[in-house]
Design a protein around this motif. Structure first.
Motif, mmCIF file in Angstrom:
data_model
loop_
_atom_site.group_PDB
_atom_site.id
_atom_site.type_symbol
_atom_site.label_atom_id
_atom_site.label_comp_id
_atom_site.label_asym_id
_atom_site.label_seq_id
_atom_site.Cartn_x
_atom_site.Cartn_y
_atom_site.Cartn_z
ATOM 1 N N THR A 20 62.608 34.227 -5.524
ATOM 2 C CA THR A 20 61.950 33.746 -4.316
ATOM 3 C C THR A 20 62.678 34.205 -3.059
ATOM 4 N N SER A 62 54.250 40.866 -10.917
ATOM 5 C CA SER A 62 54.498 40.051 -12.101
ATOM 6 C C SER A 62 55.127 40.929 -13.173
ATOM 7 N N ILE A 71 51.677 38.359 -3.649
ATOM 8 C CA ILE A 71 51.652 37.200 -4.558
ATOM 9 C C ILE A 71 52.535 37.496 -5.759
ATOM 10 N N THR A 72 53.556 36.668 -5.978
ATOM 11 C CA THR A 72 54.418 36.841 -7.150
ATOM 12 C C THR A 72 53.920 35.947 -8.289
ATOM 13 N N GLY A 73 54.250 36.358 -9.516
ATOM 14 C CA GLY A 73 53.741 35.632 -10.676
ATOM 15 C C GLY A 73 52.230 35.680 -10.709
ATOM 16 N N ALA A 74 51.673 36.866 -10.383
ATOM 17 C CA ALA A 74 50.242 36.978 -10.087
ATOM 18 C C ALA A 74 49.351 37.197 -11.303
ATOM 19 N N GLY A 125 49.135 31.960 -9.886
ATOM 20 C CA GLY A 125 49.309 33.226 -9.182
ATOM 21 C C GLY A 125 48.044 34.059 -9.207
ATOM 22 N N LYS A 126 47.412 34.128 -10.356
ATOM 23 C CA LYS A 126 46.155 34.875 -10.474
ATOM 24 C C LYS A 126 45.088 34.252 -9.583
ATOM 25 N N ASN A 161 55.047 32.713 -2.824
ATOM 26 C CA ASN A 161 56.155 32.675 -3.790
ATOM 27 C C ASN A 161 55.756 31.750 -4.940
ATOM 28 N N ASN A 162 55.064 32.342 -5.902
ATOM 29 C CA ASN A 162 54.536 31.545 -7.003
ATOM 30 C C ASN A 162 55.326 31.710 -8.297
ATOM 31 N N VAL A 163 56.035 32.819 -8.467
ATOM 32 C CA VAL A 163 56.718 33.063 -9.728
ATOM 33 C C VAL A 163 57.687 31.912 -10.021
#
Length: 346
Positions: free
Chosen positions: A186, A102, A76-79, A84-85, A155-157
């Motif tokens: 991404t 992150s 998980i990116t931007g976690a 993301g969390k 791909n959340n960042v």
């Protein structure tokens, strides 16, 4: 013939035609053709709406275990915050180990400890600043994931503009950061993960899109373009990976309470991260609201909004463009007034 007489003559001809219509086989064919088009349009719209209702009320999505067993890994990116969390927490709750990626190491460590203690799964953390697009950061990430059974990638960042801004006035560094984070980040993370998924012939790739990428968004032009790029890339990638049993889905949202949106209070149209992620993980493959392949608008009010705009207005229509522009012009005015007030206090 005088102008008034000419007008009266034309009017009589029109009235006569209307009284006698249809007065030929050609006229009748035209009338029947128009009626058929109307019936087909109404039927298509009704069927589309019923499909929307079914995806929101009856038809659920795939379970995460379709893409890999419990005990496999999710990246998980931007976690460290927001969506993301929440993705990390809810995926871990379903029995998957997590790699948290992150910028802030302290936040990642705190989240990793919380997840390990609460859900008894393994965690790994990689602190990296996606804005730098640093090769050494991606090399460290590769070392962490290369030997893992990664079955899920989120791909959340992402990054938007600090406030809506005309493209001509966009700060160059902000522009670079948006492209590096949203696009390069991404693509590079995905390129590290998919070889293992292809070898194992299973996997799930969720990429966070946005209504800002679905609809051309004036005053967020760079952000809007970056998210539109992800729409096309994700759909194309999904077609490439389908033979390997890898599901690729672009997740669309309107607004969610988060640091990026700067909205703290949730509402029917603006869910909190917990509810949005729950909807996302519960509707994988359902294609709520969206007519594009490999796209899902998971939260119910966002799905209804998406469907209505596509069905009655059109994504690229002048109406949608002008409404979107006016909305962000107002946001910019309020943001600039707030900056002025804060500057006076200093």
């Amino acid at each position: 013939m005088a102008p008034v007489e000419l007008h009266a003559s034309l009017q009589d001809q029109v009235l006569s035609y209307i009284r006698n219509f249809p007065n030929s086989a050609c006229d009748q064919s035209l009338l029947y053709g128009l009626a058929l088009v109307g019936v087909v349009s109404v039927f298509s719209l009704t069927a589309s709406f019923l499909r929307l209702l079914s995806t929101l009320t009856v038809c659920g999505g795939y379970k995460l275990t379709k893409f890999g067993p419990k005990g496999s890994w999710a990246v998980i990116t931007g976690a460290s915050d927001g969506l993301g969390k929440e993705f990390a927490l809810q995926i871990a709750a379903k029995g998957f180990n997590v790699v948290l990626v992150s910028r802030t190491a302290s936040k990642l460590q705190a989240l990793a400890s919380e997840i390990s203690e609460k859900y008894k799964v393994e965690t790994r953390t990689v602190a990296m600043d996606f804005a730098k697009n640093d090769d050494s950061d991606y090399a460290r990430l590769a070392q962490e994931v290369n030997n893992l059974d990664v079955s899920i990638l989120v791909n959340n960042v992402g990054k938007s503009h600090d406030i809506p801004v005309p493209f001509a006035e966009t700060d160059l560094n902000e522009m670079k950061d948006i492209i590096n984070i949203n696009c390069h980040g991404t693509l590079r993370v995905t390129s590290l993960v998919i070889p293992g998924m292809m070898e194992r012939k299973r996997g799930l790739i969720l990429t966070m899109g946005s209504f800002g990428g679905l609809f051309p968004t004036p005053l967020l032009a760079t952000y809007s373009g970056s998210k539109a790029f992800l729409q096309q890339w994700s759909t194309a990638l999904g077609s490439e990976l389908a033979p390997y049993n890898i599901k690729t889905e672009l997740v669309l949202s309107y607004l969610v309470t988060s640091a990026m949106s700067k909205i703290r209070k949730s509402s029917a149209l603006i869910p909190n991260p917990k509810n949005f992620v729950k909807s996302t993980l519960g509707s994988i493959g359902a294609q709520r609201g969206a007519k594009r392949a490999g796209t899902n608008t998971p939260y119910w009010t966002h799905a209804v909004m998406h469907w209505a705009i596509e069905s009655f207005v059109g994504i690229y229509s002048g109406v949608a463009l002008n409404v979107n522009k006016g909305f962000h012009v107002d946001i910019r005015k309020r943001a600039l007034r707030k900056r002025e007030r804060e500057a006076k206090k200093q």
